[in-house]
Design a protein around this motif. Sequence first.
Motif: not given
Length: 246
Positions: A122-123, A183-185, A190-192, A202-203
């Motif tokens: 994430t970071e 963690y999948l959620t 995170l991508c959204q 896009t992610a």
Amino acid sequence: MALDLVDYEQKACDAVKAFWGNREAARQKQIESGKADQGERAGVTGGKNMDGFLALVLDVIKANGLAHAEIHQNRAMLTLPGYFRPTKLWDLLVIYKGELIAAIELKSHVGPSFSNNFNNRTEEAIGTAHDLWTAYREEAFGKQPRPFVGWLMMVEDAPESRRPVRDSSPHFPVFEEFKGASYLTRYDLLCQRLVQEQLYTTAAVIAAERSAVDTGNFTELSSMTSLKTFVSALAGHIAAGAARLG
């Protein structure tokens, strides 16, 4: 403008098979050499795990009008200037007529450890994008339209990645959507948000079990972070760049 999505679903299945197959091959090679790394690291050090996804991205670029562009995959040619640091190494760069068309990161996350690695990913994703866009604002790439900046994550689909996770935040509450989220959620959120905050064009995140080495089956978490959304956005950007630059 008709976009060519290059039969991306079949190519993604092949990429998933290759991902798990390459990890196992790297692990077996190290065992045979007597120099096996600890734990899951043995499957990472081969360095070829995401090559199938790289091939898919290359096919999209070539099929939508920029086969003749400079498409860089070799490490020595994959750095871009940063603003907070001198340079950043990417996984794929597309440059045409001196213009940065696309910069793409391909990442993976395999268990058993998900907590620390999720935070690190994430970071890294946020910092990388913020650094690039600040450098862009300061004209590190010259005056040009915004490039396509993409982030694609492959996560192991396992009980550990789907299990609800508890957080400790003694002073202020965490956002409601993170409470008990797996963690999948969390990767999906995170991508959204990376896209909503315009950090990435896009992610995408996909999940696949280890048994997918035989089937290539994978799961998507939401339409916003799906592989089709990623591929479509990339194809559209490439086609527009090809039409604009001739």
